[in-house]
Design an enzyme around this catalytic site. Structure first.
Site, mmCIF file in Angstrom:
data_model
loop_
_atom_site.group_PDB
_atom_site.id
_atom_site.type_symbol
_atom_site.label_atom_id
_atom_site.label_comp_id
_atom_site.label_asym_id
_atom_site.label_seq_id
_atom_site.Cartn_x
_atom_site.Cartn_y
_atom_site.Cartn_z
ATOM 1 N N ASP A 87 -2.181 12.505 -3.421
ATOM 2 C CA ASP A 87 -2.854 10.744 -3.345
ATOM 3 C C ASP A 87 -3.203 10.253 -4.464
ATOM 4 O O ASP A 87 -4.537 11.418 -5.042
ATOM 5 C CB ASP A 87 -3.409 10.680 -2.047
ATOM 6 C CG ASP A 87 -3.619 9.715 -1.303
ATOM 7 O OD1 ASP A 87 -3.121 8.474 -1.979
ATOM 8 O OD2 ASP A 87 -4.267 9.360 -0.458
ATOM 9 N N ASP A 97 1.352 5.456 -4.591
ATOM 10 C CA ASP A 97 0.603 6.506 -5.137
ATOM 11 C C ASP A 97 0.145 7.880 -4.291
ATOM 12 O O ASP A 97 -0.209 8.516 -4.412
ATOM 13 C CB ASP A 97 -1.357 6.032 -4.973
ATOM 14 C CG ASP A 97 -1.251 5.403 -3.205
ATOM 15 O OD1 ASP A 97 -0.573 4.860 -2.746
ATOM 16 O OD2 ASP A 97 -2.281 4.767 -3.910
ATOM 17 N N GLU A 98 1.154 7.896 -2.931
ATOM 18 C CA GLU A 98 1.284 8.986 -2.193
ATOM 19 C C GLU A 98 2.154 9.898 -1.850
ATOM 20 O O GLU A 98 3.205 9.052 -1.703
ATOM 21 C CB GLU A 98 0.685 9.163 -1.424
ATOM 22 C CG GLU A 98 0.812 8.114 0.096
ATOM 23 C CD GLU A 98 -0.504 7.540 0.974
ATOM 24 O OE1 GLU A 98 -0.475 8.964 1.539
ATOM 25 O OE2 GLU A 98 -0.340 7.153 1.875
#
Length: 367
Positions: free
Chosen positions: A14, A108-109
């Site tokens: 993350d 983003d993850e």
């Protein structure tokens, strides 16, 4: 946990305050300052906040006005999604140096299954550290990671040592970790469900584990079975490299509330054009059109219609949204409109052939 199931090694990576961190990386003058990505006007909404801003209670989804009240020195920047996408692709390229089993959840993850990896390294913890180091050295951003035997625990663990840290929950630690976990930290337990659990005396994983499957089914419906198994460390969802998109949407928040359907139609035209553009870019079409309406009092309403054929053209999307708009009279002035297409042609059922899986012997290796 079931002893006859293979124990996998899953990493959840993350990125730390991704949008805001990209802005601080690209603009040195923003480093060390409280930064919010989004709209800072009276109608704006925060999309992301730097850690400096979070200290003042600035969070994603709060209004720009509230964010400014919380932090008068807050610096607002407009989102640059093309830039975030560019950086995200660079991060994912690093992931693929370690495994092809990468499941992005957003820009983003992502989940990585490193049970068998390209480096031949049996330690998922060391791999996670190496991946995070490379992201920092090659791109200039920090990331946090959670490492464990399944996606659920890895995701929960990735929040523990943020920012720029990681946490490993080894196989023999799973049950204790889950029993000690605050129920609010269980991924999938939202604010409303947590409040309901509190009312029933469920505050930790241990409290949840004490409830029978019948009790959880009766009190939490279809989610009851999910809660019953995850608190026992059972979550068999595999890392899926090719996640099927289930819907595609666009929405707009207006500077001033709209009270006339005539003005709403004008806005819907632009939203329908954007949805159509995204559908064609993704080479998909959908059957179900949903109109999202958020009123000035922040109440939310959705209206849907399923067509007998797949659509992606602006004209048909707009016409269907128009029908939904006039389906019933507006109960208040409107601050936001959105259109989404679901029931996409990417969701056609695929017959999957189950492959024989060898019994895992991973417990003999270090995590």
């Amino acid at each position: 946990m079931s002893s006859d199931l293979p124990i996998r090694k899953i990493i959840h990576v993350d990125m730390d305050a991704f949008y805001a961190s990209v802005e601080q990386m690209d603009n040195p003058e923003l480093r060390g300052k409280p930064v919010a990505v989004g709209g800072g006007g009276t109608r704006g909404v925060v999309s992301a906040a730097s850690y400096e801003a979070r200290k003042f209670g600035v969070r994603s989804a709060i209004s720009g006005a509230q964010a400014r009240r919380n932090c008068p020195d807050l610096v607002f920047v407009k989102p640059r999604f093309d830039r975030y996408t560019e950086i995200s692709k660079k991060v994912k390229k690093i992931f693929f140096d370690y495994t092809d089993l990468v499941e992005p959840l957003s820009l983003d993850e992502a989940y990585l299954d490193v049970t068998e990896n390209k480096k031949g390294n049996p330690s998922a913890s060391l791999l996670a550290k190496e991946i995070r180091d490379r992201i920092y050295n090659e791109i200039g951003l920090t990331a946090s990671a959670g490492i464990s035997i399944n996606k659920f625990i890895a995701k929960v663990a990735s929040d523990y040592n943020k920012p720029n840290g990681q946490k490993t929950v080894n196989p023999e630690e799973v049950l204790t970790f889950l029993e000690d976990l605050d129920i609010r930290k269980f991924y999938g337990v939202g604010k409303v469900t947590a409040e309901k659990m509190y009312q029933k005396g469920i505050f930790t994983g241990k409290d949840l584990k004490s409830k029978t499957l019948e009790y959880l089914d009766e009190n939490f419906g279809k989610s009851g079975r999910y809660y019953y198994y995850i608190v026992r460390g059972i979550h068999n969802s595999e890392v899926k490299p090719n996640r099927t998109r289930k819907s595609l949407a666009a929405e707009r928040t207006f500077q001033e509330n709209l009270s006339s359907e005539i003005f709403m139609l004008e806005k819907l035209q632009h939203i329908a054009e954007e949805v159509s553009r995204r559908l064609k870019k993704s080479k998909v079409a959908g059957k179900t059109v949903t109109l999202k309406i958020k009123y000035s009092d922040f109440t939310l309403q959705t209206r849907s219609k399923t067509l007998p054929y797949f659509i992606s053209d602006t004209s048909i999307i707009l016409e269907t949204a128009k029908d939904l708009l006039y389906q019933e009279k507006m109960s208040n002035s409107v601050r936001l409109l959105g259109i989404s297409l679901s029931n996409l042609n990417t969701e056609k059922a695929k017959k999957l052939v189950e492959k024989d899986k060898e019994v895992s012997v991973q417990l003999q290796f270090g995590f």
